[in-house]
Write a protein that holds these residues in place. Sequence first.
Motif, short mmCIF file in Angstrom:
data_model
loop_
_atom_site.label_atom_id
_atom_site.label_comp_id
_atom_site.label_asym_id
_atom_site.label_seq_id
_atom_site.Cartn_x
_atom_site.Cartn_y
_atom_site.Cartn_z
N GLY A 135 0.81 -1.22 0.00
CA GLY A 135 0.00 0.00 0.00
C GLY A 135 0.84 1.26 0.00
N GLN A 136 2.15 1.16 -0.18
CA GLN A 136 3.02 2.33 -0.14
C GLN A 136 3.45 2.81 -1.52
OE1 GLN A 136 3.73 3.87 2.79
NE2 GLN A 136 2.41 2.37 3.75
N LYS A 195 2.39 6.34 -3.17
CA LYS A 195 1.80 7.16 -2.12
C LYS A 195 2.65 8.41 -1.94
CE LYS A 195 0.00 6.80 2.54
NZ LYS A 195 -0.17 5.95 3.70
#
Length: 83
Positions: free
Chosen positions: A74-75, A78
């Motif tokens: 999920g990085q 980002k």
Amino acid sequence: MRRLFWLAMGITIGALIVRKLSRVAEKLTPRGVATGIGAGLTELADAIRDFADDVREAMHEREAELRESTGLDGQLGKVEQPE
């Protein structure tokens, strides 16, 4: 005096040999063999358990590395906002 020394030495060595042979003979009885096998299996189970724990730990570490490198954590992409 020398005879007494050698007599004592012979008795001591004889007693040690008898004790050692008794232990060996006890290990060769069915109960002794079963005890030996049981202890060996316990040690084997402990070793397998330790190995499985090590593999599991390494697997989780490698999975975290792969997730981080592929962006599945999920990085990826980002953008951090400056404060």
